[in-house]
Design a protein around this motif. Structure first.
Motif, mmCIF file in Angstrom:
data_model
loop_
_atom_site.group_PDB
_atom_site.id
_atom_site.type_symbol
_atom_site.label_atom_id
_atom_site.label_comp_id
_atom_site.label_asym_id
_atom_site.label_seq_id
_atom_site.Cartn_x
_atom_site.Cartn_y
_atom_site.Cartn_z
ATOM 1 N N TYR A 82 30.128 22.033 -27.041
ATOM 2 C CA TYR A 82 29.237 21.470 -26.078
ATOM 3 C C TYR A 82 29.083 20.185 -25.819
ATOM 4 N N ASN A 137 33.282 6.865 -15.588
ATOM 5 C CA ASN A 137 33.223 8.413 -15.118
ATOM 6 C C ASN A 137 31.951 9.138 -15.597
ATOM 7 N N ASP A 138 31.150 8.479 -16.038
ATOM 8 C CA ASP A 138 30.056 9.063 -16.830
ATOM 9 C C ASP A 138 30.087 10.035 -18.073
ATOM 10 N N ASN A 139 31.489 9.697 -18.730
ATOM 11 C CA ASN A 139 31.661 10.199 -20.077
ATOM 12 C C ASN A 139 31.013 9.352 -21.296
ATOM 13 N N ARG B 81 29.302 23.096 -16.836
ATOM 14 C CA ARG B 81 29.410 21.798 -17.415
ATOM 15 C C ARG B 81 28.415 21.659 -18.412
ATOM 16 N N MET B 82 29.100 20.968 -19.481
ATOM 17 C CA MET B 82 28.419 20.921 -20.738
ATOM 18 C C MET B 82 28.217 19.248 -20.884
ATOM 19 N N TYR B 83 28.119 18.916 -22.030
ATOM 20 C CA TYR B 83 27.789 17.501 -22.167
ATOM 21 C C TYR B 83 29.221 16.544 -22.416
ATOM 22 N N GLY B 84 29.487 15.940 -21.555
ATOM 23 C CA GLY B 84 30.928 15.069 -21.545
ATOM 24 C C GLY B 84 31.984 15.703 -21.457
ATOM 25 N N ASN B 85 31.968 17.255 -21.151
ATOM 26 C CA ASN B 85 33.154 17.982 -20.851
ATOM 27 C C ASN B 85 32.439 19.239 -20.037
ATOM 28 N N ARG B 103 39.973 23.022 -19.939
ATOM 29 C CA ARG B 103 38.951 22.184 -20.165
ATOM 30 C C ARG B 103 39.012 20.754 -19.656
ATOM 31 N N THR B 105 37.342 16.716 -19.050
ATOM 32 C CA THR B 105 36.009 15.764 -19.090
ATOM 33 C C THR B 105 35.544 15.429 -17.628
ATOM 34 N N PHE B 106 34.327 14.641 -17.328
ATOM 35 C CA PHE B 106 33.797 14.328 -16.023
ATOM 36 C C PHE B 106 34.892 13.512 -15.288
ATOM 37 N N SER B 107 35.881 13.004 -15.791
ATOM 38 C CA SER B 107 36.798 12.077 -15.043
ATOM 39 C C SER B 107 37.388 12.898 -13.931
ATOM 40 N N ASP B 532 24.480 11.811 -11.987
ATOM 41 C CA ASP B 532 25.509 11.228 -13.081
ATOM 42 C C ASP B 532 26.445 12.163 -13.532
ATOM 43 N N ARG B 533 26.840 13.086 -12.560
ATOM 44 C CA ARG B 533 27.777 14.202 -13.191
ATOM 45 C C ARG B 533 27.342 15.042 -13.828
ATOM 46 N N THR B 534 26.249 14.592 -14.796
ATOM 47 C CA THR B 534 26.133 15.730 -16.065
ATOM 48 C C THR B 534 25.449 16.838 -15.348
#
Lengths: 161, 773
Positions: A82, A137-139, B81-85, B103, B105-107, B532-534
């Motif tokens: 997660y 990218n907000d990572n 959507r999880m945290y960072g991915n 899978r 990332t937010f990129s 913020d995409r999260t």
């Protein structure tokens, strides 16, 4: 608000990438709960909330150390998938040209290069040790203790701290 | 048909062929997404490929297919959507549980969202061409963010101004220097004259020591042959030298003062223009910028950094030229006087130059850190001083002071560490420079005594004069050595200023389409938004509002009500979907015109440190007194204004201190009345006032809304009595929409909210009555 506090008598099993089932000692059962950290940066193993599909809190783990080892493992496995906040172990290269800040780093999930949009707000020191970085990218990326970075790594990012 | 495959990454021909092979001539690959993490969350690549009716996931490096799913087999596809991915998850027909197929990332989250839309549109029966068109838009949007620096581009596909031009920062600042060029040129000329004059006194010293006092050029009758031109007595010689020196100093310092005055004037204008530009630009920056940047740091940039830039620009345009001439002039004079001594004088130069290079590398990070610490101190100030009432009410003065003291301590620690280097460097340089003088004294002294064979004749006067020139010589050397230091300081200031100047302003402000007759028909079509995409704050919201509708938006805190309004007011433009006003996409309407057509009344109205009159007439000074009083009348504000000793001339404190919450709210309604907008938006306008004030405000609102499209967000459902349409928002989605009567009949969420609130009102009333009795 009534929330179930999970103890070592309850059993947690991972049922999907990010979902668990809680079998309570009193015979009750909660299916498809999503565990989330309430303090994802400052307190990783305490105060873990378990939400149902409508994001309503059903139960809470006050301390991962106080639940059964198998249950703890189930939660930790969920969290590994997660939460993707790679831990930076080495700063390989920093380029700062014409207002663009680019870092190439080694993390516990491999090597990655990213850009930082705003050096003033996207690089944050939490306390004196912990560093949080957000890319364009907000990572998110973290350094748990800056002192653990090599001298050359610290030197490369010193001015942004 | 366009046969291009949309791909988010540049691929080699071999890689491209591998992807193309996944399709067939009848069913070619339409697009591919190169992902950035593997299924186990490590940085690597995988590829998601789509044909017209299949999704194929492959291992990027080997090309092996790991999943191949026909759209017809998919029951449900969604992203988790999880945290960072995140995962793209698919539930196949006949299966209970969904599975992860890709899978990322937010990129690349926007691209992955579009894949889901692509599959869902297939299920809705859309043609492959229209689905691919939607995908193309997502790829284009991906390119509207610079792949190098992540900066949003002004238009998709244009070159990033950060990355493309290697425009030197200094060159960009020429704009500010240009208007001052005449003054700067005159100043440089004056400087050159004064520099030449500054070189005169040592020469006069040599004449004085050698010719007049030393007797080298004394004739038989005791007169002095002065400057090799004419002969006069010793006394007259002294008077002439004195007069020449005095005249030199008068001209030099007089001209210096005039130059200083004009330079200050030019400098002030440069800093003023810079500050005005930065401030103006800051006004037009999007809310997204302010969400991420503290106001303290913006204030610091406008006030402090612009002054640093000005100082450096003057240094570059003035001092560099002057010091250069001075340095060359002195070298020439010293070489003419005595080449050997001149070469000895140059010995410390490489040390100074190397030292400067080392120093600048060491000091640059400190300047950035010092700025960050200063900015942190400013941020605490801008946070706490305006909130002093809250601090006092919570008796949190000690804690507040501690936070400030911690920040100043951090600044102090960084600054004094920088102080070590800042002071050590000049000390080392001065040591080398002084040693150079010692060498000249020693060698020159020996030569004067005849103890060593230094080429050329050296007299006492020449040595004294030479030493003076040598001392003057190190001034430009020191200047150029330290120039790097101020250059570094300048660079970090410039970087922060350009952070604002280069930030993308709100689109098309004052430049777009005004040809829209805004009657008030509003439509949200499939609007999805994330700060913020999260986390998606709005999810696929669609809503139609007819002209003249009074729409109440209700929902629990954090449900997305205010975000809906924020998007409508165009505080954020980076959402998916469309918002139309009278059939026109609001992003295509000129922003200045668009906002001028909307009256917005907030929960916490912002008042400025100005008169009540100016606060009501805010944004347009052309309103007449009658207009303002009329607006205040409609807003139920006139009466309390009339009670103020200074009436409409009452000057409010910062943020409206001096008025109650309800009074401030009525002023803000008067503002909206004055604007005469086609659309009105109320965001919890009565949330923080008592019942009586609520009644007054409610009355004012009713005067205002007649005949206008009105959107009202309200916690207190009683404020929605006039609404003909209710929209219930929950967890970013519209879950109910209809007339209040319909929704009450439906007995859904709105019904529940009304029930809960009437029960709460009843209890409150009972309590109040009991208390009263």
């Amino acid at each position: 608000m009534a929330r179930y506090i999970i103890t070592d008598a309850d059993k947690i099993t991972r049922t999907d990438t990010y979902l668990v089932k809680v079998e309570c000692a009193d015979g009750g059962c909660f299916e498809e709960l999503e565990p989330r950290r309430l303090f994802p940066h400052t307190n990783l193993n305490q105060y873990i909330t378990l939400l149902d599909s409508s994001k309503k809190e059903i139960a809470m783990i006050k301390d991962l150390a106080t639940i059964a080892p198998d249950s703890r493992q189930a939660i930790e496995d969920c969290f590994f998938d997660y939460y993707m906040i790679p831990e930076i172990t080495e700063i390989l290269h920093v380029e700062d040209k014409f207002g663009v800040l680019k870092w190439r780093v080694m993390t516990d999930r491999g090597e990655i290069e990213f850009s930082i949009r705003n050096r003033h707000s996207d690089i944050k020191l939490l306390g004196k040790k912990r560093l949080l970085v957000r890319d364009s990218n907000d990572n998110r990326y973290k350094v748990c203790d800056i002192a653990n970075l090599s001298k050359s790594s610290i030197k490369k990012i010193y001015s942004y701290l | 048909m366009d046969s291009t495959i949309h791909i988010n990454k540049h691929l080699t021909n071999a890689e491209l062929q591998n992807i193309e092979k996944l399709g067939s001539p009848d069913n070619p690959v339409r697009f591919a997404i190169v992902g950035d993490i593997s299924a186990d969350g490590k940085y690597s690549h995988s590829t998601l490929v789509a044909t017209a009716d299949e999704l194929i996931v492959t291992d990027y490096s080997t090309g092996d297919v790991t999943e191949r799913i026909a759209f017809s087999d998919i029951d449900e596809i969604f992203s988790k959507r999880m945290y960072g991915n995140a995962f793209i998850r698919v539930r196949l027909k006949g299966e209970d549980k969904p599975k992860n197929i890709f899978r990322y990332t937010f990129s690349i989250s926007a691209l992955c969202d579009s894949v889901i839309l692509y599959v869902n549109n297939y299920k809705a029966g859309d043609s492959v061409e229209s689905r691919v068109e939607a995908i193309a838009a997502a790829y284009e949007k991906q390119l509207s963010v610079c792949p190098k620096c992540g900066r949003t581009l002004s238009a998709p596909g244009v070159k990033c101004i950060n990355c493309e031009g290697k425009k030197k920062i200094v060159a960009r600042l020429v704009k500010y220097i240009k208007p001052e060029l005449p003054i700067l040129i005159i100043s440089v000329i004056i400087s050159i004259v004064t520099t030449v004059l500054a070189l005169l006194p040592p020469f006069m010293t040599q004449t004085l020591v050698d010719d007049v006092l030393g007797g080298d050029n004394v004739t038989a009758n005791g007169d002095v042959h002065l400057f090799g031109i004419f002969t006069t007595t010793v006394v007259n010689s002294l008077i002439i030298i004195g007069v020449v020196l005095t005249a030199t100093y008068v001209i030099r310092f007089g001209m210096g003062a005039i130059r200083g005055y004009y330079l200050r004037k030019a400098g002030d204008r440069i800093v003023k223009d810079l500050r005005d530009d930065v401030y103006e630009h800051a006004q037009h920056l999007s809310m997204r910028f302010y969400d991420k940047t503290s106001t303290g740091s913006v204030i610091n940039r406008i006030s402090g950094d612009s002054a640093t830039l000005q100082a450096f620009m003057l240094r570059i345009t003035q001092e560099v030229v002057v010091q250069f001439f001075k340095m060359v002039g002195i070298i020439v004079i010293m070489l003419i006087m005595n080449p050997t001594l001149a070469i000895f004088s140059l010995i410390p130069v490489p040390f100074v130059a190397i030292g400067s290079r080392i120093f600048s590398k060491k000091i640059a990070p400190f300047y950035r850190r010092i700025w960050r610490r200063n900015s942190a101190v400013s941020s605490v100030l801008t946070d706490t001083i305006p909130g002093i009432r809250v601090i006092k009410s919570f008796t949190n003065e000690k804690n507040s002071t501690k936070i400030f003291v911690d920040k100043t301590q951090e600044w102090y620690e960084t600054d004094y560490k920088a102080g070590k280097i800042l002071n050590a460097y000049p000390a080392i340089v001065n040591f080398f420079v002084s040693m150079g003088s010692v060498v000249i004294w020693m060698l020159g002294g020996l030569a004067v005594c005849g103890a060593t064979n230094v080429s050329g004749d050296i007299s006492v006067g020449l040595l004294v004069s030479f030493i003076s020139y040598a001392a003057m010589f190190y001034e430009p050397i020191n200047f150029f050595a330290n120039l790097n230091d101020s250059y570094q300081n300048f660079l970090s200031s410039a970087e922060r200023i350009f952070d604002i100047l280069d930030a993308e302003p709100e689109h098309d402000f004052g430049k777009g389409n005004k040809d829209v007759n805004m009657r008030g028909a509003i439509e949200f079509k499939n609007v999805t938004f994330s700060f913020d995409r999260t986390k998606k704050v709005l999810k696929n919201v669609s809503l139609k509002i007819e002209p003249g509708d009074i729409v109440g938006i209700v929902g629990t805190t954090g449900s997305g009500k205010s975000t809906l309004i924020n998007l409508f007011l165009r505080y954020y433009d980076h959402y998916q979907g469309r918002i139309y006003v009278d059939g026109v996409d609001i992003r295509k309407i000129d922003m200045e015109y668009f906002r001028s057509q909307i009256g917005f009344v907030q929960q916490e109205p912002m008042m400025f440190h100005d008169t009540i009159f100016n606060n009501i007439a805010y944004g347009n000074e052309a309103y007449s007194v009658d207009d303002v009083i009329h607006a205040a009348d409609i807003a139920n504000a006139h009466e309390f204004i009339a009670r103020q000793p200074d009436g409409y001339d009452s000057v409010l404190g910062e943020r409206g201190v001096g008025l109650s919450g309800g009074e401030r709210q009525r002023l803000s309604i008067a503002r909206a009345v004055l604007k005469n907008p086609s659309i009105l938006v109320f965001d919890e306008a009565t949330a923080s006032v008592d019942s009586e004030t609520e009644h007054l405000i409610q009355e004012a609102i009713e005067h205002l809304i007649s005949g206008r499209t009105t959107i009202m967000i309200a916690h207190r459902l009683s404020t929605l009595s006039k609404a003909n349409k209710i929209v219930v928002v929950d967890n970013g989605r519209i879950i109910e929409c209809g007339t209040p009567e319909d929704l009450m009949e439906k007995k859904g969420k709105y019904y529940k909210l009304v029930q809960i609130q009437s029960m709460a009102d009843k209890v409150n009333r009972q309590k109040a009555e009991e208390h009263f009795e």
